[in-house]
Design an enzyme around this catalytic site. Structure first.
Site, PDB file in Angstrom:
ATOM      1  N   GLY A 106       0.825  -1.213   0.000  1.00  0.00           N
ATOM      2  CA  GLY A 106       0.000   0.000   0.000  1.00  0.00           C
ATOM      3  C   GLY A 106       0.854   1.256   0.000  1.00  0.00           C
ATOM      4  O   GLY A 106       0.561   2.230   0.699  1.00  0.00           O
ATOM      5  N   ALA A 107       1.907   1.249  -0.839  1.00  0.00           N
ATOM      6  CA  ALA A 107       2.950   2.285  -0.736  1.00  0.00           C
ATOM      7  C   ALA A 107       2.800   3.415  -1.751  1.00  0.00           C
ATOM      8  O   ALA A 107       3.688   4.253  -1.869  1.00  0.00           O
ATOM      9  CB  ALA A 107       4.323   1.637  -0.894  1.00  0.00           C
ATOM     10  N   SER A 108       1.679   3.484  -2.478  1.00  0.00           N
ATOM     11  CA  SER A 108       1.581   4.512  -3.521  1.00  0.00           C
ATOM     12  C   SER A 108       1.267   5.898  -2.970  1.00  0.00           C
ATOM     13  O   SER A 108       1.433   6.894  -3.669  1.00  0.00           O
ATOM     14  CB  SER A 108       0.504   4.119  -4.544  1.00  0.00           C
ATOM     15  OG  SER A 108      -0.783   4.264  -3.978  1.00  0.00           O
ATOM     16  N   VAL A 157      -3.355  -7.432  -1.760  1.00  0.00           N
ATOM     17  CA  VAL A 157      -2.828  -8.226  -0.638  1.00  0.00           C
ATOM     18  C   VAL A 157      -3.848  -9.206  -0.068  1.00  0.00           C
ATOM     19  O   VAL A 157      -3.482 -10.107   0.680  1.00  0.00           O
ATOM     20  CB  VAL A 157      -2.283  -7.332   0.504  1.00  0.00           C
ATOM     21  CG1 VAL A 157      -1.092  -6.507   0.049  1.00  0.00           C
ATOM     22  CG2 VAL A 157      -3.382  -6.466   1.113  1.00  0.00           C
ATOM     23  N   ASN A 191       1.282  -2.366   5.333  1.00  0.00           N
ATOM     24  CA  ASN A 191       0.631  -1.074   5.503  1.00  0.00           C
ATOM     25  C   ASN A 191      -0.692  -0.976   4.753  1.00  0.00           C
ATOM     26  O   ASN A 191      -1.548  -0.169   5.123  1.00  0.00           O
ATOM     27  CB  ASN A 191       1.603   0.019   5.018  1.00  0.00           C
ATOM     28  CG  ASN A 191       0.926   1.344   4.814  1.00  0.00           C
ATOM     29  OD1 ASN A 191       0.735   2.103   5.758  1.00  0.00           O
ATOM     30  ND2 ASN A 191       0.530   1.650   3.571  1.00  0.00           N
ATOM     31  N   SER A 244      -3.538   0.305  14.278  1.00  0.00           N
ATOM     32  CA  SER A 244      -4.172   1.615  14.484  1.00  0.00           C
ATOM     33  C   SER A 244      -4.566   1.734  15.945  1.00  0.00           C
ATOM     34  O   SER A 244      -4.887   0.725  16.586  1.00  0.00           O
ATOM     35  CB  SER A 244      -5.438   1.727  13.622  1.00  0.00           C
ATOM     36  OG  SER A 244      -6.182   2.881  13.964  1.00  0.00           O
ATOM     37  N   TYR A 246     -13.490  -1.911  11.177  1.00  0.00           N
ATOM     38  CA  TYR A 246     -12.089  -1.462  11.050  1.00  0.00           C
ATOM     39  C   TYR A 246     -11.344  -1.735  12.355  1.00  0.00           C
ATOM     40  O   TYR A 246     -10.222  -2.257  12.354  1.00  0.00           O
ATOM     41  CB  TYR A 246     -12.081   0.035  10.708  1.00  0.00           C
ATOM     42  CG  TYR A 246     -10.712   0.641  10.572  1.00  0.00           C
ATOM     43  CD1 TYR A 246      -9.972   0.489   9.396  1.00  0.00           C
ATOM     44  CD2 TYR A 246     -10.143   1.379  11.607  1.00  0.00           C
ATOM     45  CE1 TYR A 246      -8.713   1.062   9.265  1.00  0.00           C
ATOM     46  CE2 TYR A 246      -8.893   1.957  11.486  1.00  0.00           C
ATOM     47  CZ  TYR A 246      -8.180   1.798  10.303  1.00  0.00           C
ATOM     48  OH  TYR A 246      -6.931   2.359  10.176  1.00  0.00           O
ATOM     49  N   ALA A 272     -12.047  -3.940  14.599  1.00  0.00           N
ATOM     50  CA  ALA A 272     -11.869  -5.394  14.735  1.00  0.00           C
ATOM     51  C   ALA A 272     -10.688  -5.868  13.886  1.00  0.00           C
ATOM     52  O   ALA A 272      -9.890  -6.706  14.314  1.00  0.00           O
ATOM     53  CB  ALA A 272     -13.150  -6.119  14.320  1.00  0.00           C
ATOM     54  N   LYS A 279      -8.052  -4.186  12.997  1.00  0.00           N
ATOM     55  CA  LYS A 279      -6.775  -3.710  13.537  1.00  0.00           C
ATOM     56  C   LYS A 279      -6.434  -4.428  14.841  1.00  0.00           C
ATOM     57  O   LYS A 279      -5.270  -4.700  15.133  1.00  0.00           O
ATOM     58  CB  LYS A 279      -6.809  -2.196  13.714  1.00  0.00           C
ATOM     59  CG  LYS A 279      -6.925  -1.431  12.391  1.00  0.00           C
ATOM     60  CD  LYS A 279      -5.737  -1.705  11.472  1.00  0.00           C
ATOM     61  CE  LYS A 279      -5.752  -0.859  10.213  1.00  0.00           C
ATOM     62  NZ  LYS A 279      -4.558  -1.078   9.367  1.00  0.00           N
ATOM     63  N   ILE A 319      -3.981  10.634  11.179  1.00  0.00           N
ATOM     64  CA  ILE A 319      -2.923  11.073  10.267  1.00  0.00           C
ATOM     65  C   ILE A 319      -3.606  11.628   9.008  1.00  0.00           C
ATOM     66  O   ILE A 319      -4.522  10.988   8.457  1.00  0.00           O
ATOM     67  CB  ILE A 319      -2.011   9.885   9.874  1.00  0.00           C
ATOM     68  CG1 ILE A 319      -1.536   9.095  11.116  1.00  0.00           C
ATOM     69  CG2 ILE A 319      -0.840  10.370   9.030  1.00  0.00           C
ATOM     70  CD1 ILE A 319      -0.630   9.825  12.063  1.00  0.00           C
TER      71      ILE A 319
HETATM   72  N1  LIG Z   1      -4.596   7.833   8.213  1.00  0.00           N
HETATM   73  C1  LIG Z   1      -4.874   7.484   9.435  1.00  0.00           C
HETATM   74  O1  LIG Z   1      -5.414   8.294  10.214  1.00  0.00           O
HETATM   75  C2  LIG Z   1      -4.556   6.104   9.929  1.00  0.00           C
HETATM   76  C3  LIG Z   1      -4.680   5.861  11.295  1.00  0.00           C
HETATM   77  C4  LIG Z   1      -4.382   4.604  11.793  1.00  0.00           C
HETATM   78  C5  LIG Z   1      -3.956   3.609  10.926  1.00  0.00           C
HETATM   79  N2  LIG Z   1      -3.843   3.858   9.601  1.00  0.00           N
HETATM   80  C6  LIG Z   1      -3.400   2.751   8.755  1.00  0.00           C
HETATM   81  O2  LIG Z   1      -2.285   3.147   8.010  1.00  0.00           O
HETATM   82  C7  LIG Z   1      -2.250   2.412   6.775  1.00  0.00           C
HETATM   83  C8  LIG Z   1      -2.098   3.395   5.609  1.00  0.00           C
HETATM   84  O3  LIG Z   1      -3.238   4.243   5.592  1.00  0.00           O
HETATM   85  P1  LIG Z   1      -3.252   5.683   4.923  1.00  0.00           P
HETATM   86  O4  LIG Z   1      -3.839   6.601   5.908  1.00  0.00           O
HETATM   87  O5  LIG Z   1      -1.948   6.003   4.307  1.00  0.00           O
HETATM   88  O6  LIG Z   1      -4.390   5.423   3.825  1.00  0.00           O
HETATM   89  P2  LIG Z   1      -4.433   5.589   2.242  1.00  0.00           P
HETATM   90  O7  LIG Z   1      -5.814   5.230   1.862  1.00  0.00           O
HETATM   91  O8  LIG Z   1      -3.877   6.886   1.839  1.00  0.00           O
HETATM   92  O9  LIG Z   1      -3.408   4.456   1.747  1.00  0.00           O
HETATM   93  C9  LIG Z   1      -3.722   3.090   1.781  1.00  0.00           C
HETATM   94  C10 LIG Z   1      -3.011   2.425   0.618  1.00  0.00           C
HETATM   95  O10 LIG Z   1      -3.323   1.023   0.636  1.00  0.00           O
HETATM   96  C11 LIG Z   1      -3.614   0.635  -0.707  1.00  0.00           C
HETATM   97  N3  LIG Z   1      -4.439  -0.568  -0.749  1.00  0.00           N
HETATM   98  C12 LIG Z   1      -5.770  -0.646  -0.471  1.00  0.00           C
HETATM   99  N4  LIG Z   1      -6.200  -1.890  -0.667  1.00  0.00           N
HETATM  100  C13 LIG Z   1      -5.129  -2.616  -1.084  1.00  0.00           C
HETATM  101  C14 LIG Z   1      -4.953  -3.968  -1.436  1.00  0.00           C
HETATM  102  N5  LIG Z   1      -5.975  -4.833  -1.427  1.00  0.00           N
HETATM  103  N6  LIG Z   1      -3.709  -4.385  -1.795  1.00  0.00           N
HETATM  104  C15 LIG Z   1      -2.670  -3.507  -1.837  1.00  0.00           C
HETATM  105  N7  LIG Z   1      -2.792  -2.213  -1.497  1.00  0.00           N
HETATM  106  C16 LIG Z   1      -4.003  -1.778  -1.133  1.00  0.00           C
HETATM  107  C17 LIG Z   1      -4.326   1.849  -1.284  1.00  0.00           C
HETATM  108  O11 LIG Z   1      -4.379   1.806  -2.708  1.00  0.00           O
HETATM  109  C18 LIG Z   1      -3.486   2.975  -0.736  1.00  0.00           C
HETATM  110  O12 LIG Z   1      -2.384   3.264  -1.540  1.00  0.00           O
HETATM  111  C19 LIG Z   1      -3.561   1.619   6.731  1.00  0.00           C
HETATM  112  O13 LIG Z   1      -3.326   0.290   7.154  1.00  0.00           O
HETATM  113  C20 LIG Z   1      -4.430   2.335   7.727  1.00  0.00           C
HETATM  114  O14 LIG Z   1      -5.418   1.496   8.272  1.00  0.00           O
HETATM  115  C21 LIG Z   1      -4.143   5.086   9.078  1.00  0.00           C
END
Ligand SMILES: NC(=O)c1ccc[n+]([C@@H]2O[C@H](COP(=O)([O-])OP(=O)(O)OC[C@H]3O[C@@H](n4cnc5c(N)ncnc54)[C@H](O)[C@@H]3O)[C@@H](O)[C@H]2O)c1
Length: 253
Positions: free
Chosen positions: A14-16, A67, A93, A145, A158, A160, A162, A191
């Site tokens: 999920g690194a894009s 994934v 991620n 999270s 969500y 559950a 995490k 974030i």
């Molecule tokens: N942003 C927040 O407030 C926050 C808080 C707690 C935890 N998180 C966790 O951090 C991680 C990153 O979240 P973010 O905020 O950068 O969100 P985001 O939506 O910007 O990024 C998530 C990335 O995961 C990719 N993705 C989604 N489904 C996928 C799949 N099936 N296979 C591969 N890639 C996939 C998406 O295309 C995207 O690039 C997540 O696991 C999220 O639950 C985020």
């Protein structure tokens, strides 16, 4: 067990964009070549991250896979090992958040969130474990999270997923420690990313989250990089099975 001396390689799912992108660039800054993963829909963004990794003098290798799909995960891991030779670090991620109340939640929404967040983490770890075991080295960093510890309305599924990642990681750590592999979670707070904005729909929501954060600000993706890179490094060699809150002091434990 310290990191083998040949070039260090990390895989970040999920690194894009968002937190995954920031961690991938942080690892490149720390000297890792980075295999970056995302879904096909994110093709251009992921390729741009891989190119950006090159500006740190490291190799960025984009690989597309969902994934939550076992077959795609295995194809991705095989391609990563064929092209990068080995993987020292995996950062699980990739994740999604679909807001809905328990009463209205559709089964398909529950399944999608559990499949990508929880099962996706399991599938990637399982695909990599034989390789890490053989090398006697690995750093597994799972992005959970604070939602998995506390949570908020409309995020029961969500939360559950995490909490599942944290439970999975605690047991994983006990199973793989003997092979020189550590497994830990990072638990971000609020974030500012595409996903994070779900919690920040209007100014009153922003104010609400800032007010309950000890540091009185929202987090940025870069705030998650240091803790994730620490758990990916040998500085954390004696840390395993832990879940580290990176939330500016919303959850205190
Ligand atoms: N942003 C927040 O407030 C926050 C808080 C707690 C935890 N998180 C966790 O951090 C991680 C990153 O979240 P973010 O905020 O950068 O969100 P985001 O939506 O910007 O990024 C998530 C990335 O995961 C990719 N993705 C989604 N489904 C996928 C799949 N099936 N296979 C591969 N890639 C996939 C998406 O295309 C995207 O690039 C997540 O696991 C999220 O639950 C985020």
């Amino acid at each position: 067990m310290t990191q083998p001396s040949n070039g260090r390689v990390a895989l970040v799912t999920g690194a894009s964009r968002g937190i995954g992108r920031a961690i991938a660039l942080g690892l490149a800054r720390d000297g890792f070549d980075v295999v970056v993963n995302d879904i096909e829909r994110q093709r251009e963004e992921l390729k741009a991250v891989a190119t950006e990794i090159g500006t740190f003098g490291r190799r960025g290798l984009p690989l597309f896979a969902d994934v939550s799909d076992r077959g795609s995960v295995h194809v991705m891991v095989d391609a990563a090992l064929a092209q990068a030779d080995h993987i020292d670090v995996v950062v699980n991620n990739a994740g999604i958040l679909i807001a809905n109340t328990v009463e209205n939640l559709q089964e398909a929404q529950w399944d999608a969130v559990m499949d990508i967040n929880a099962k996706g983490t399991f599938l990637v770890v399982q695909a990599l474990l034989p390789h890490m075991r053989r090398r006697g080295y690995g750093r597994i960093v799972n992005i959970a999270s604070i939602g998995g510890k506390h949570g908020a309305p409309e995020q029961a599924h969500y939360s559950a997923s995490k909490a599942a990642i944290m439970g999975f990681t605690r047991v994983l750590a006990q199973e793989v420690g003997q092979f020189g592999i550590t497994a830990n979670c990072v638990c971000p707070g609020i974030i500012v990313t595409d996903m994070g904005r779900t919690n920040l729909s209007d100014q009153s929501n922003v104010d609400k989250w800032v007010a309950v954060t000890a540091l009185r600000r929202l987090g940025q993706p870069e705030d998650v990089v240091g803790p994730a890179c620490f758990l990916a490094s040998d500085a954390s060699a004696f840390v395993t099975g832990q879940s580290l809150n990176v939330c500016g002091g919303i959850v205190l434990s």
